[in-house]
Design an enzyme around this catalytic site. Structure first.
Site, PDB file in Angstrom:
ATOM      1  N   SER A  24       0.832  -1.213   0.000  1.00 42.18           N
ATOM      2  CA  SER A  24       0.000   0.000   0.000  1.00 42.18           C
ATOM      3  C   SER A  24       0.867   1.264   0.000  1.00 42.18           C
ATOM      4  O   SER A  24       0.351   2.370   0.026  1.00 42.18           O
ATOM      5  CB  SER A  24      -0.929   0.005   1.216  1.00 42.18           C
ATOM      6  OG  SER A  24      -0.172  -0.143   2.407  1.00 42.18           O
ATOM      7  N   ASN A 111      -2.209  -2.329  13.678  1.00 43.46           N
ATOM      8  CA  ASN A 111      -3.669  -2.189  13.683  1.00 43.46           C
ATOM      9  C   ASN A 111      -4.128  -0.917  14.402  1.00 43.46           C
ATOM     10  O   ASN A 111      -5.047  -0.235  13.943  1.00 43.46           O
ATOM     11  CB  ASN A 111      -4.339  -3.415  14.321  1.00 43.46           C
ATOM     12  CG  ASN A 111      -4.081  -4.678  13.520  1.00 43.46           C
ATOM     13  OD1 ASN A 111      -3.517  -4.603  12.429  1.00 43.46           O
ATOM     14  ND2 ASN A 111      -4.480  -5.824  14.048  1.00 43.46           N
ATOM     15  N   THR A 156     -39.984  26.756 -10.050  1.00 40.23           N
ATOM     16  CA  THR A 156     -40.294  25.396  -9.601  1.00 40.23           C
ATOM     17  C   THR A 156     -40.572  24.634 -10.893  1.00 40.23           C
ATOM     18  O   THR A 156     -41.159  25.204 -11.823  1.00 40.23           O
ATOM     19  CB  THR A 156     -41.516  25.348  -8.656  1.00 40.23           C
ATOM     20  OG1 THR A 156     -42.674  25.758  -9.368  1.00 40.23           O
ATOM     21  CG2 THR A 156     -41.335  26.243  -7.435  1.00 40.23           C
ATOM     22  N   HIS A 157     -40.117  23.422 -10.966  1.00 42.10           N
ATOM     23  CA  HIS A 157     -40.179  22.643 -12.218  1.00 42.10           C
ATOM     24  C   HIS A 157     -39.463  23.382 -13.357  1.00 42.10           C
ATOM     25  O   HIS A 157     -39.838  23.250 -14.520  1.00 42.10           O
ATOM     26  CB  HIS A 157     -41.625  22.360 -12.639  1.00 42.10           C
ATOM     27  CG  HIS A 157     -42.487  21.844 -11.534  1.00 42.10           C
ATOM     28  ND1 HIS A 157     -42.758  20.507 -11.367  1.00 42.10           N
ATOM     29  CD2 HIS A 157     -43.117  22.488 -10.521  1.00 42.10           C
ATOM     30  CE1 HIS A 157     -43.535  20.355 -10.290  1.00 42.10           C
ATOM     31  NE2 HIS A 157     -43.763  21.532  -9.766  1.00 42.10           N
ATOM     32  N   SER A 278     -14.738  26.816 -26.958  1.00 45.02           N
ATOM     33  CA  SER A 278     -14.930  25.571 -27.691  1.00 45.02           C
ATOM     34  C   SER A 278     -13.858  25.489 -28.757  1.00 45.02           C
ATOM     35  O   SER A 278     -13.471  26.501 -29.335  1.00 45.02           O
ATOM     36  CB  SER A 278     -16.322  25.572 -28.335  1.00 45.02           C
ATOM     37  OG  SER A 278     -16.339  24.731 -29.455  1.00 45.02           O
ATOM     38  N   LYS A 284     -18.471  30.337 -28.467  1.00 44.81           N
ATOM     39  CA  LYS A 284     -18.913  29.732 -27.212  1.00 44.81           C
ATOM     40  C   LYS A 284     -18.063  30.046 -26.000  1.00 44.81           C
ATOM     41  O   LYS A 284     -16.871  30.311 -26.090  1.00 44.81           O
ATOM     42  CB  LYS A 284     -18.992  28.205 -27.372  1.00 44.81           C
ATOM     43  CG  LYS A 284     -20.200  27.808 -28.175  1.00 44.81           C
ATOM     44  CD  LYS A 284     -20.423  26.337 -28.132  1.00 44.81           C
ATOM     45  CE  LYS A 284     -20.931  25.885 -26.787  1.00 44.81           C
ATOM     46  NZ  LYS A 284     -20.998  24.430 -26.720  1.00 44.81           N
ATOM     47  N   ASN A 286     -17.914  28.041 -22.354  1.00 43.13           N
ATOM     48  CA  ASN A 286     -18.508  26.901 -21.651  1.00 43.13           C
ATOM     49  C   ASN A 286     -18.231  26.961 -20.150  1.00 43.13           C
ATOM     50  O   ASN A 286     -17.116  27.283 -19.734  1.00 43.13           O
ATOM     51  CB  ASN A 286     -17.938  25.597 -22.223  1.00 43.13           C
ATOM     52  CG  ASN A 286     -18.278  25.425 -23.689  1.00 43.13           C
ATOM     53  OD1 ASN A 286     -19.350  25.850 -24.131  1.00 43.13           O
ATOM     54  ND2 ASN A 286     -17.374  24.824 -24.444  1.00 43.13           N
ATOM     55  N   GLU A 291     -19.421  22.471 -14.517  1.00 42.71           N
ATOM     56  CA  GLU A 291     -19.783  21.130 -15.007  1.00 42.71           C
ATOM     57  C   GLU A 291     -18.912  20.054 -14.354  1.00 42.71           C
ATOM     58  O   GLU A 291     -19.385  18.975 -14.007  1.00 42.71           O
ATOM     59  CB  GLU A 291     -19.612  21.056 -16.527  1.00 42.71           C
ATOM     60  CG  GLU A 291     -20.619  21.886 -17.295  1.00 42.71           C
ATOM     61  CD  GLU A 291     -20.276  21.917 -18.784  1.00 42.71           C
ATOM     62  OE1 GLU A 291     -20.921  21.190 -19.548  1.00 42.71           O
ATOM     63  OE2 GLU A 291     -19.351  22.651 -19.172  1.00 42.71           O
ATOM     64  N   TYR A 318      -9.569  -6.500  13.128  1.00 43.69           N
ATOM     65  CA  TYR A 318      -8.894  -5.985  11.933  1.00 43.69           C
ATOM     66  C   TYR A 318      -8.827  -7.078  10.869  1.00 43.69           C
ATOM     67  O   TYR A 318      -8.542  -8.241  11.163  1.00 43.69           O
ATOM     68  CB  TYR A 318      -7.468  -5.488  12.265  1.00 43.69           C
ATOM     69  CG  TYR A 318      -6.746  -5.045  11.006  1.00 43.69           C
ATOM     70  CD1 TYR A 318      -6.938  -3.767  10.497  1.00 43.69           C
ATOM     71  CD2 TYR A 318      -5.928  -5.925  10.292  1.00 43.69           C
ATOM     72  CE1 TYR A 318      -6.319  -3.372   9.311  1.00 43.69           C
ATOM     73  CE2 TYR A 318      -5.312  -5.542   9.115  1.00 43.69           C
ATOM     74  CZ  TYR A 318      -5.516  -4.264   8.626  1.00 43.69           C
ATOM     75  OH  TYR A 318      -4.921  -3.869   7.459  1.00 43.69           O
ATOM     76  N   LYS A 326      -8.246   3.342   2.286  1.00 47.14           N
ATOM     77  CA  LYS A 326      -7.470   4.580   2.131  1.00 47.14           C
ATOM     78  C   LYS A 326      -7.734   5.331   0.829  1.00 47.14           C
ATOM     79  O   LYS A 326      -7.910   6.551   0.827  1.00 47.14           O
ATOM     80  CB  LYS A 326      -5.983   4.280   2.275  1.00 47.14           C
ATOM     81  CG  LYS A 326      -5.594   4.314   3.714  1.00 47.14           C
ATOM     82  CD  LYS A 326      -4.334   3.575   3.995  1.00 47.14           C
ATOM     83  CE  LYS A 326      -4.484   2.777   5.262  1.00 47.14           C
ATOM     84  NZ  LYS A 326      -5.462   1.669   5.227  1.00 47.14           N
TER      85      LYS A 326
END
Ligand code: ARG
Length: 460
Positions: A24, A111, A156-157, A278, A284, A286, A291, A318, A326
């Site tokens: 690890s 542990n 709303t909606h 773009s 454009k 963006n 996003e 354990y 992790k």
């Protein structure tokens, strides 16, 4: 065969494939600082309780500090065959100061050591996360203050519903993040107990002083049951769960900004700094950062499912499976921190387009509810008022007029309850300022919300 630190009873070495599979160190080296901090506190306690000699502890501590410097300078030889951060550091300590270095692992197991490292690590990271959340909360309050005169439709909606103050909506975002802050603080309560001293799970035969270690590492308490201590990963589950809720909030905030930055809405300018062009369509701009925040939410939910599934059905106490805790934890820390940071900076440059917001209010009979409320205040049951208002909307629509453009005799054709004072309620300001119920959008209310938020923040 290079002898492993735990290989007393083994005749053969670990297979190369097994070694690679189980190591690890690639990811848990991130815990080096916590591992060293914990070991220093442990050595200090061992000497104080006369379990090792003071001069041995001094040597160990000096060696550990040198190792920390080596790691920070990029000079530490991380070795896969030594599995994890604990054994890498311990082995290096022995190489540097001789066999006495092996005394650091007296009255300790990996542990309880790993449980300590992760609690120390998460505690620090959560403090940083809370700092950014607080900065964002402050920013929302400031924006609400600065934009107090701007009016937008309440959707709303995703349909225009009623006029509200933009500040009211900004304060709604403040409320969401305020709850996130509280949830992180709540997580800290359970993280903040010292696990070291649980040993492999049964406690230790040495006369250790857990309270002293807790004091040295600034833990207000020690865990109560050694078995539970090495089995427990609830604190990671809680952290990722809290982070999932935060990401859900960030993704909704981002979605709002994505929508608002379209030509269709055109309510915000997210700034050149936080938008991209773009590669094919030159016109454009963006909203990529918003996003991406929305998109990254999915991986934090994935991490939550991963840790819950990892822990489900594990026998006490354990199990090596738990090493898999992790990566979801680190990924969640990285994702939440980077998203909060980007949002925080984006909020520094964001601009709200008041004129366009207002334009969106001037079409769509946005005060129709106020017409219905007016009739109901004069005694008409709301179901009937709703119907009358609906008919008036349909009449105005046919004539191509807004509600406030109709004259009073036109209103009276639908009900004699209408009087001249109607116009006080069906203008945008009139509609907003009559919503004085607690938490409502009236300007006097929103100003109070802002004031009380400022007071609250001052106490953070
Ligand atoms: N690398 C291990 C983990 O992350 C540390 C604890 C290992 N303990 C053990 N007995 N193998 O879970």
């Amino acid at each position: 065969m290079k002898k492993k630190l735990w290989a007393g009873r083994f005749k053969k070495g670990t297979h190369k494939v097994a070694e690679k599979f189980s190591a690890s160190i690639d990811f848990d080296q991130r815990l080096y600082k916590e591992d060293i901090e914990g070991s220093i506190a442990h050595a200090t306690m061992l000497a104080k309780e006369k379990i090792i000699l003071k001069k041995e502890a001094d040597k160990i501590i000096k060696g550990l500090k040198q190792i920390e410097k080596e790691i920070e300078a990029g000079k530490f030889p991380f070795r896969e065959e030594l599995e994890d951060i604990h054994l890498n550091i311990e082995k290096r300590l022995i190489e540097k100061i001789g066999d006495v270095g092996g005394k650091i692992h007296t009255a300790r197991s990996r542990n309880d050591q790993i449980a300590l490292d992760m609690r120390l690590y998460l505690r620090r990271e959560i403090d940083e996360i809370i700092d950014v959340i607080e900065a964002i909360c402050m920013r929302f309050v400031k924006l609400a203050d600065e934009n107090i005169d701007a009016i937008i439709p309440l959707y709303t909606h995703v349909q225009r519903g009623q006029p509200i103050l933009l500040s009211h909506q900004l304060m709604a975002l403040f409320e969401m993040l305020k709850r996130d802050r509280e949830r992180y603080i709540d997580c800290l309560k359970r993280i903040n107990a010292l696990p070291l001293g649980a040993g492999a799970g049964a406690g230790t035969t040495f006369p250790i002083n857990r309270k002293l270690v807790a004091k040295l590492l600034d833990f207000p308490e020690v865990t109560n049951n050694s078995i539970d201590t090495v089995s427990d990963r609830d604190f990671i589950v809680e952290f990722i769960s809290t982070s999932s809720t935060t990401m859900m909030h960030l993704s909704r905030i981002s979605e709002e900004f994505v929508l608002w930055s379209t030509k269709e809405f055109d309510f915000v300018d997210l700034g050149d700094e936080f938008t991209t062009g773009s590669s094919i369509m030159p016109q454009k701009r963006n909203p990529d950062m918003a996003e991406l925040i929305r998109g990254k939410t999915g991986r934090v939910y994935g991490n939550l499912v991963a840790i819950l599934t990892l822990m489900k059905g594990l026998p006490f106490s354990y199990n090596r499976d738990m090493q898999e805790d992790k990566e979801p934890m680190f990924d969640t820390v990285d994702t939440v921190k980077s998203c909060l940071e980007v949002l925080s900076e984006m909020l520094q440059v964001i601009e709200f387009k008041h004129e366009n917001m207002k334009k969106a209010l001037n079409e769509g009979f946005i005060t129709a509810t106020d017409v219905a409320d007016y009739l109901s205040r004069k005694g008409m049951p709301f179901r009937n008022s709703h119907e009358v208002a609906g008919k008036i909307v349909s009449y105005a629509e046919k004539k191509g007029l807004e509600l406030a453009d109709l004259n009073i005799s036109e209103f009276k054709n639908f009900s004699d309850l209408f009087e001249q004072d109607l116009y006080k309620y069906i203008t945008l300001d009139g509609s907003i300022n009559s919503r004085k119920s607690h938490g409502g959008t009236a300007k006097s209310n929103v100003k109070k919300m802002i004031q009380s938020a400022k007071k609250e923040i001052a106490g953070w």
